[in-house]
Design a protein around this motif. Structure first.
Motif, mmCIF file in Angstrom:
data_model
loop_
_atom_site.group_PDB
_atom_site.id
_atom_site.type_symbol
_atom_site.label_atom_id
_atom_site.label_comp_id
_atom_site.label_asym_id
_atom_site.label_seq_id
_atom_site.Cartn_x
_atom_site.Cartn_y
_atom_site.Cartn_z
ATOM 1 N N MET A 83 3.041 9.880 -2.716
ATOM 2 C CA MET A 83 2.697 8.564 -3.254
ATOM 3 C C MET A 83 2.868 8.499 -4.766
ATOM 4 O O MET A 83 2.872 7.438 -5.355
ATOM 5 C CB MET A 83 1.268 8.201 -2.876
ATOM 6 C CG MET A 83 1.125 7.903 -1.405
ATOM 7 S SD MET A 83 -0.504 7.334 -0.999
ATOM 8 C CE MET A 83 -0.406 5.628 -1.464
ATOM 9 N N PRO A 90 0.804 -1.218 0.000
ATOM 10 C CA PRO A 90 0.000 0.000 0.000
ATOM 11 C C PRO A 90 0.833 1.263 0.000
ATOM 12 O O PRO A 90 0.354 2.336 -0.306
ATOM 13 C CB PRO A 90 -0.815 -0.125 1.288
ATOM 14 C CG PRO A 90 -0.080 -1.081 2.146
ATOM 15 C CD PRO A 90 0.644 -1.999 1.211
ATOM 16 N N PHE A 91 2.078 1.131 0.367
ATOM 17 C CA PHE A 91 2.915 2.327 0.414
ATOM 18 C C PHE A 91 3.815 2.460 -0.820
ATOM 19 O O PHE A 91 4.662 3.322 -0.882
ATOM 20 C CB PHE A 91 3.757 2.330 1.683
ATOM 21 C CG PHE A 91 2.901 2.246 2.917
ATOM 22 C CD1 PHE A 91 1.912 3.169 3.143
ATOM 23 C CD2 PHE A 91 3.043 1.204 3.796
ATOM 24 C CE1 PHE A 91 1.093 3.097 4.245
ATOM 25 C CE2 PHE A 91 2.233 1.112 4.911
ATOM 26 C CZ PHE A 91 1.255 2.061 5.131
ATOM 27 N N VAL A 99 1.710 4.602 -6.414
ATOM 28 C CA VAL A 99 0.363 4.183 -6.797
ATOM 29 C C VAL A 99 0.188 3.985 -8.294
ATOM 30 O O VAL A 99 -0.744 3.339 -8.705
ATOM 31 C CB VAL A 99 -0.683 5.194 -6.285
ATOM 32 C CG1 VAL A 99 -0.891 5.024 -4.808
ATOM 33 C CG2 VAL A 99 -0.293 6.602 -6.627
ATOM 34 N N LEU A 100 1.064 4.537 -9.081
ATOM 35 C CA LEU A 100 0.942 4.357 -10.516
ATOM 36 C C LEU A 100 1.952 3.322 -10.984
ATOM 37 O O LEU A 100 3.151 3.513 -10.872
ATOM 38 C CB LEU A 100 1.154 5.686 -11.241
ATOM 39 C CG LEU A 100 0.130 6.773 -10.907
ATOM 40 C CD1 LEU A 100 0.488 8.060 -11.603
ATOM 41 C CD2 LEU A 100 -1.263 6.346 -11.300
ATOM 42 N N LYS A 101 1.421 2.235 -11.503
ATOM 43 C CA LYS A 101 2.280 1.123 -11.898
ATOM 44 C C LYS A 101 3.017 1.469 -13.183
ATOM 45 O O LYS A 101 2.481 2.102 -14.068
ATOM 46 C CB LYS A 101 1.394 -0.098 -12.120
ATOM 47 C CG LYS A 101 2.134 -1.399 -12.236
ATOM 48 C CD LYS A 101 1.137 -2.510 -12.434
ATOM 49 C CE LYS A 101 1.652 -3.520 -13.407
ATOM 50 N NZ LYS A 101 0.629 -4.466 -13.812
ATOM 51 N N LEU A 121 -7.213 6.358 -1.667
ATOM 52 C CA LEU A 121 -6.912 7.321 -2.732
ATOM 53 C C LEU A 121 -7.507 6.905 -4.066
ATOM 54 O O LEU A 121 -7.766 5.729 -4.295
ATOM 55 C CB LEU A 121 -5.399 7.389 -2.918
ATOM 56 C CG LEU A 121 -4.592 8.160 -1.914
ATOM 57 C CD1 LEU A 121 -3.150 7.769 -2.045
ATOM 58 C CD2 LEU A 121 -4.740 9.631 -2.183
ATOM 59 N N GLN A 122 -7.671 7.880 -4.932
ATOM 60 C CA GLN A 122 -8.068 7.623 -6.323
ATOM 61 C C GLN A 122 -6.902 8.063 -7.203
ATOM 62 O O GLN A 122 -6.934 9.155 -7.769
ATOM 63 C CB GLN A 122 -9.323 8.432 -6.667
ATOM 64 C CG GLN A 122 -10.578 7.924 -6.025
ATOM 65 C CD GLN A 122 -11.029 6.620 -6.638
ATOM 66 O OE1 GLN A 122 -10.684 6.286 -7.767
ATOM 67 N NE2 GLN A 122 -11.769 5.842 -5.888
ATOM 68 N N PRO A 123 -5.863 7.237 -7.312
ATOM 69 C CA PRO A 123 -4.678 7.704 -8.038
ATOM 70 C C PRO A 123 -4.907 7.935 -9.526
ATOM 71 O O PRO A 123 -4.159 8.645 -10.170
ATOM 72 C CB PRO A 123 -3.665 6.580 -7.820
ATOM 73 C CG PRO A 123 -4.472 5.387 -7.486
ATOM 74 C CD PRO A 123 -5.708 5.867 -6.812
ATOM 75 N N GLY A 124 -5.968 7.331 -10.069
ATOM 76 C CA GLY A 124 -6.227 7.490 -11.502
ATOM 77 C C GLY A 124 -6.993 8.749 -11.840
ATOM 78 O O GLY A 124 -7.147 9.096 -13.004
#
Lengths: 298, 455
Positions: free
Chosen positions: A295, A138-139, A142-144, A213-216
């Motif tokens: 993040m 989780p840490f 966030v964007l692969k 979070l909503q990283p997208g």
């Protein structure tokens, strides 16, 4: 050798003398002898007697002592009232255009095989993590990025950098704390640097798993949400509100981010915060700065 | 004598003061500091990326038919939300007490126990003339507030669309971006052996339902693309001797060749307003980019270069075009103004780049990349910066964006046991690189194209 010794001795004596003479008295000189004074002892009337300074008790104790005003009961009655008057339906949509008019069966219609129900896609969703056997951190960022994954397998990870960022984070927190202006001088507000850091850390660690979070989302890395929260002495949040609503209004992404932050602080699963009740004055009101930029590797 | 004693006492006191002063200073430095604060400030810089737990109750109804319809509608909403990867639908079996009406505020404590952060309640009514009414409310369980409530009335056969529209409304309210569930996919359905491959144009809802074939497979079809404004699809077909770009009307089933070009035309796409088709034309060994106005049928050449310029795609505002070209020696991505001016290379990574597609949000460009003997699907910023590779494989190609610019669909060829034998499937992936899923189709599938939201 001898001269050096003498020089050193002289210098030491000078330093001690300077300290003795130069530094102020920390203890007053003995008071001068005064002439004895006759004092008449009289009893103090009860009206003139100063009341004892009220000792601030945690709110919960106050509430327990005054049962007619229990906050939870009040809020419960509100809910009951709400039940009788539900919120009106916000929008009545016009009839959607009938799509059946569209003939999607042109001439060469071959009957397709029965399509698997969404259950099949669920299965596949379970299969996909095979490529990433380790559970998602989780840490982690966030964007692969597959390219980064490839690189990290080739190049050894440098943990020092991470430590640095943690350290700098810690230093930033401490610097912020140190630069704050004193407002209240009550005894309970006196806390050590270590205590303050522990307090911040306790709240932060508790909230992190609940902040979804909503990283997208568009511009997610730049959306900073400031939430104000009031806490009970038992460490539970009683109220949370968005402080920078004016900055966020008008952008649905920002509003969604604000609501996500609010849910994080209101989520009972991440409470109560294990904070020292004696320091309730310090953490009764909290301001939380939700900033996801770290993040995103910024 | 008395005076001497006093002076000595003073000196000792001073020395004591100095000593304790030092001790206190050191202690202050290392151990304590006094802080008197009005409010504690905490920076939260890290969170989690998990699906939001949501409880979707079965839409209530009075008659048995309404109850069954309500269950079906809720099932579709649950499946849509879960497929997005952003929601986790809580199992209905776990529900403690489901409200029997929409006219009361839910008992939030019953939903908090289940850790449901959002709650969906609905009601369905069958009214006269085969019509239906569906209403729903979305509740924020923690804030104990209604987030949205809507009513839809339509003909009964539209119940699937209503379900997708409700799912879109929930998705939009929670995430802040438009939904994409009320949309369709057009793709190439493939059957037969490698030597005798039959490729047909097929269309289905984004969840794989309502599947139909649009062509019979007598001609090879490739690269279908939806019109943003009309029920039309443009694609390349080997209908005659020369491959050409065609336009297919979904409503009428009619197809027509687009323009009378002297060479082979391919890689077509509609402009954002749907009035123009941009494509490539190959003639005498040179490939250039052309546009054709669908109202006047006037063609216009945009590029003039000896290299191959192909795969053009408009930006959502219609001002720019992204395309790929080998004018620098290798296949790279370029942008230019809509009139063909100011050509600028934006991809500089290792490997070759192809099939750039501008996101409907306008913030990213999806592409196919070939590097190190592998294919990748990736995204980059409009200026080529911030490249991220999301999916890989022996052959992955043809990215297409969901109408909200959140999900990318593409196809993947998977080699099978025998030499040259392969299996082709469509996949979707969130733009974060998470939640890769196969889109289940009745047969092998390639070249997907996502429609805009159904008007």
């Amino acid at each position: 050798m001898r001269s050096s010794f003498l020089m050193s001795l002289v210098l030491h004596v000078t330093v001690v003398l300077l300290s003795v003479i130069g530094l102020p008295y920390l203890q007053r000189t003995p008071a001068k002898e005064n002439m004895p004074m006759v004092v008449e002892l009289v009893s103090i009337a009860s009206e003139t007697n100063l009341p004892a300074q009220p000792i601030r008790e945690p709110e919960s104790k106050i509430k327990q002592a005054n049962p007619p005003l229990p906050i939870p009961a009040k809020s419960e009655t509100k809910v009951v009232l709400k039940q009788k008057r539900p919120e009106p339906i916000s929008k009545i949509l016009p009839e959607p255009k009938p799509t059946v008019k569209r003939d999607l069966n042109p001439k060469p219609v071959a009957k397709p095989k029965r399509i698997l129900k969404p259950v099949a896609s669920k299965k596949l969703a379970k299969i996909t993590p095979r490529r990433k056997p380790t559970p998602p951190d989780p840490f982690a960022l966030v964007l692969k990025n597959l390219e980064k994954e490839i690189k990290t397998t080739q190049v050894a990870i440098k943990p020092k950098k991470k430590n640095k960022s943690k350290k700098s984070d810690f230093e930033q927190q401490i610097a912020k704390v140190l630069t704050r202006r004193p407002i209240n001088e009550s005894s309970s507000s006196r806390i050590t640097m270590t205590e303050m850091h522990a307090m911040i850390n306790t709240i932060r660690t508790a909230i992190m798993p609940c902040w979804n979070l909503q990283p997208g989302a568009k511009g997610a890395q730049n959306i900073v949400v400031i939430i104000g929260a009031s806490l009970n002495p038992d460490g539970r949040v009683t109220r949370a509100w968005v402080k920078n609503r004016s900055v966020l209004i008008g952008d649905p992404f920002k509003i969604a981010a604000a609501e996500a932050a609010q849910r994080a602080i209101l989520n009972q699963a991440c409470q109560p915060f294990k904070l020292d009740p004696k320091k309730y004055d310090i953490w009764r009101d909290v301001t939380l700065n939700f900033n996801p930029s770290e993040m995103f590797g910024r | 004598m008395n005076r001497k004693v006093t002076v000595r006492k003073n000196l000792i006191t001073r020395l004591q003061s100095v000593f304790f002063g030092f001790i206190i200073l050191v202690s202050l430095n290392f151990l304590t500091f006094q802080s008197a604060l009005g409010e504690l400030k905490v920076d939260i810089t890290r969170g989690t990326v998990k699906p939001l737990p949501i409880a979707v109750t079965n839409f209530i109804g009075k008659t048995q038919q309404e109850i069954e319809l309500g269950q079906s509608i809720s099932g579709i909403i649950r499946a849509d939300l879960e497929r997005s990867g952003l929601f986790q639908a809580i199992d209905n079996q776990a529900f403690i007490d489901v409200e029997r009406t929409l006219d009361t505020v839910p008992q939030f404590k019953n939903w908090r126990i289940l850790n449901a952060q959002a709650l969906v309640q609905g009601h369905v009514t069958l009214i006269s003339n085969n019509r239906m009414r569906a209403q729903f409310r979305l509740w924020d369980v923690f804030a104990q507030q209604q987030m949205i409530g809507q009513v839809y009335t339509t003909i009964g056969t539209n119940w699937r669309r209503i379900s997708h529209i409700v799912a879109d409304a929930i998705y939009k309210r929670v995430t802040g971006e438009e939904g994409y569930f009320d949309s369709r996919i057009v793709y190439i359905a493939e059957t037969g052996s490698l030597m005798r491959r039959i490729k047909r144009l097929a269309i289905m809802d984004q969840d794989g339902e309502n599947h139909h074939f649009l062509t019979d497979g007598s001609s090879l079809v490739l690269t279908p693309r939806f019109s943003p404004s009309r029920q039309e699809i443009t694609y390349m077909s080997y209908h005659g001797k020369v491959p050409r770009v065609y336009i297919f009307n979904i409503d009428t089933g009619r197809q027509e060749v687009l323009g009378d070009f002297p060479g082979m035309t391919f890689a077509p796409r509609f402009s954002p307003d749907g009035n123009t088709v941009i494509m490539s034309m190959a003639k005498d060994g040179n490939t250039e980019i052309y546009t054709m106005d669908l109202r006047t049928r006037q063609a216009k050449r945009l590029t003039r270069h000896s290299a191959i310029d192909t795969s053009p795609h408009y930006s959502p505002n219609g001002k720019y075009i992204v395309f790929n070209s080998d004018r620098s020696g290798t296949q790279q991505i370029y942008t230019m103004n809509a009139n063909g001016k100011k050509v600028k290379r934006i991809s500089f990574g290792k490997g070759r780049y192809a099939t750039p597609v501008w996101s409907p949000r306008g913030d990213l460009i999806a592409f196919t990349k070939m590097a190190g003997g592998k294919f990748y699907i990736g995204v980059m910023g409009n200026d080529g910066k911030g490249e991220r590779l999301l999916a890989d494989g022996f052959l992955v190609e043809s990215p297409t964006w969901s109408p909200n610019g959140r999900v990318i669909m593409f196809f993947r060829e998977i080699p099978k046991g025998k030499l040259g034998d392969k299996e082709t499937k469509i996949y979707s992936i969130d733009l974060t690189g998470q939640n890769e899923r196969e889109i289940v189709t009745p047969m092998e599938a390639s070249d997907p194209a996502w429609s805009p939201l159904i008007p």
